[in-house]
Design an enzyme around this catalytic site. Structure first.
Site, PDB file in Angstrom:
ATOM      1  CB  THR A 173      -7.789 -16.983   1.463  1.00 38.04           C
ATOM      2  OG1 THR A 173      -7.969 -16.255   0.233  1.00 38.04           O
ATOM      3  CG2 THR A 173      -8.384 -18.366   1.310  1.00 38.04           C
ATOM      4  CG  ASP A 176       9.182  10.775  -5.045  1.00 37.41           C
ATOM      5  OD1 ASP A 176       8.355  10.169  -4.338  1.00 37.41           O
ATOM      6  OD2 ASP A 176       9.027  11.962  -5.397  1.00 37.41           O
ATOM      7  CB  SER A 179       7.524  12.017  -1.831  1.00 36.97           C
ATOM      8  OG  SER A 179       6.424  11.395  -2.474  1.00 36.97           O
ATOM      9  CG  HIS A 194      -7.885  -4.175  -2.108  1.00 31.73           C
ATOM     10  ND1 HIS A 194      -8.811  -3.249  -2.544  1.00 31.73           N
ATOM     11  CD2 HIS A 194      -6.810  -3.441  -1.706  1.00 31.73           C
ATOM     12  CE1 HIS A 194      -8.319  -2.028  -2.427  1.00 31.73           C
ATOM     13  NE2 HIS A 194      -7.115  -2.118  -1.915  1.00 31.73           N
ATOM     14  CB  THR A 195      -6.139 -11.186  -2.702  1.00 28.99           C
ATOM     15  OG1 THR A 195      -6.502 -12.532  -2.391  1.00 28.99           O
ATOM     16  CG2 THR A 195      -4.618 -11.099  -2.753  1.00 28.99           C
ATOM     17  N   GLY A 237       5.544  10.138  -8.542  1.00 30.60           N
ATOM     18  CA  GLY A 237       6.347   8.991  -8.944  1.00 30.60           C
ATOM     19  C   GLY A 237       6.951   8.265  -7.756  1.00 30.60           C
ATOM     20  CG  ASP A 278     -10.011 -12.836   0.191  1.00 25.81           C
ATOM     21  OD1 ASP A 278     -11.128 -13.346   0.397  1.00 25.81           O
ATOM     22  OD2 ASP A 278      -9.112 -13.397  -0.457  1.00 25.81           O
ATOM     23  CG  ASN A 280      -0.970   8.493   2.348  1.00 25.04           C
ATOM     24  OD1 ASN A 280      -1.163   7.426   1.775  1.00 25.04           O
ATOM     25  ND2 ASN A 280      -0.501   9.562   1.707  1.00 25.04           N
ATOM     26  CG  HIS A 286      -1.334   5.086  -0.958  1.00 23.17           C
ATOM     27  ND1 HIS A 286      -2.112   5.516   0.097  1.00 23.17           N
ATOM     28  CD2 HIS A 286      -2.097   4.206  -1.650  1.00 23.17           C
ATOM     29  CE1 HIS A 286      -3.296   4.910   0.049  1.00 23.17           C
ATOM     30  NE2 HIS A 286      -3.298   4.101  -1.006  1.00 23.17           N
ATOM     31  CG  ASP A 287       6.611   6.733  -2.798  1.00 19.28           C
ATOM     32  OD1 ASP A 287       6.640   7.944  -2.529  1.00 19.28           O
ATOM     33  OD2 ASP A 287       7.569   6.130  -3.306  1.00 19.28           O
ATOM     34  CB  VAL A 298       1.929  11.340  -4.596  1.00 17.15           C
ATOM     35  CG1 VAL A 298       2.174  12.815  -4.324  1.00 17.15           C
ATOM     36  CG2 VAL A 298       0.500  10.959  -4.242  1.00 17.15           C
ATOM     37  NE  ARG A 316      -3.428   2.465   2.675  1.00 19.07           N
ATOM     38  CZ  ARG A 316      -3.988   2.925   3.790  1.00 19.07           C
ATOM     39  NH1 ARG A 316      -3.773   2.308   4.939  1.00 19.07           N
ATOM     40  NH2 ARG A 316      -4.758   3.990   3.757  1.00 19.07           N
TER      41      ARG A 316
END
Length: 325
Positions: A246, A72, A74, A190-191, A70, A243, A92, A64-65, A68, A60
């Protein structure tokens, strides 16, 4: 067109379209930190033994990095003079995994000081975290450098929220040159992992101000979710499995859940329940073939990791992922 001119044109196109990834390489640390993968894996194995969510947390952060500015690093920066941390953006807030990154960075600094970037740590740890719980492996390209600043406003607009429509997701992924296959494949992360009630409880009682639950939720699944996240309850710290079948394994059950109208987030279920969408066929394909899902997921993860990396002399190699040097 002459052969010589043809070669010149080809070389030009390669230089234009391949430049962003030209300095990323699977062997980037072969001489400067040859044990980098083993070191990252060692920390991930240890962490996974006490935190089954470790891999989900890291992937995650990587996603998310990269969305935003690329890939990097941040997202990892704390508030500081001139830096408004992306951690304060709604997408976040409450995210876990930063301590895992710190542990990996410490282990690497003990062996290869000032060599491995925090952005590369996220990329490597994501692949390892997926593989440790039964998911696919892929060749992680390395050589990213770390940013000198953060972009909180970008974190407010560029990261897909769990409340968005499929059209909104298409726009955000499209901005990163990603298509429907990438949307569905990467959503398959999201499994494994968990989600707070706040990311989906709007579907349970008053969806889109209708006064009723989201009609795309399976009628037998709905009471279960309402029991976990009761209306008016203090659900801020309550988590449930992304999920239900499992939750700690990386497999294709996420897609059979969507077929059964048991996707947890609005953005999950819309992949299958949006009439006429090309994502429906992709969900069906992955539900029937875990091999195909794994293949496409690996390809999309490589694509994700190649979003606008800092390379060469741009940025820096942070010694502490939470602050610039």
């Amino acid at each position: 067109m002459s052969f010589l001119r043809f070669i010149v044109v080809v070389l030009f196109l390669v230089s234009v379209f391949g430049s962003s990834n030209a300095q990323l390489s699977a062997t980037f640390y072969a001489t400067t930190c040859p044990n980098v993968t083993d070191i990252v894996r060692g920390v991930m194995v240890q962490t996974q033994s006490t935190d089954v969510r470790a891999g989900a947390k890291i992937i995650r952060l990587h996603f998310h990095d990269c969305f935003v500015n690329g890939c990097d690093g941040s997202l990892l920066l704390d508030n500081a003079t001139g830096i408004e941390s992306e951690k304060a953006a709604p997408a976040n807030v409450g995210a876990g995994g930063f301590d895992i990154v710190d542990d990996i960075k410490t282990a690497l600094e003990n062996v290869c000081p000032g060599v491995v970037s925090c952005a590369d740590i996220l990329a490597l740890a994501s692949e390892i975290g997926v593989a440790l719980v039964g998911g696919p492996s892929w060749q992680v390209l390395l050589g990213r450098r770390d940013s000198l600043t953060a972009n909180r406003s970008g974190a407010l607009t560029d990261i897909p929220s769990p409340f968005e429509s499929l059209d909104q997701m298409r726009q955000q992924f499209g901005n990163k040159d990603m298509d429907s296959t990438d949307i569905v494949a990467l959503s398959g992360a999201h499994t494994f992992g968990r989600a707070r009630c706040g990311t989906f409880e709007q579907r349970l009682f008053n969806f889109s101000s209708s006064g009723s639950p989201d009609p795309t939720i399976n009628s037998t699944f709905l009471p279960t979710l309402q029991g976990i996240c009761p209306q008016g309850g203090n659900n801020g710290a309550t988590f449930t499995n992304l999920d239900r079948s499992t939750p700690d394994n990386f497999d294709n059950n996420y897609f059979t859940n969507l077929q059964n109208q048991e996707g947890l987030l609005q953005t999950d279920q819309e992949l299958f329940s949006s009439p006429g969408s090309d994502t429906i066929a992709i969900v069906n394909r992955y539900a029937s073939s875990q091999t195909q899902f794994f293949t496409d997921f690996a390809s999309s993860m490589i694509k994700l990791g190649n979003i606008s990396p800092l390379t060469g002399t741009n940025g820096e190699i942070r010694t502490n992922c939470r602050r610039v040097n």
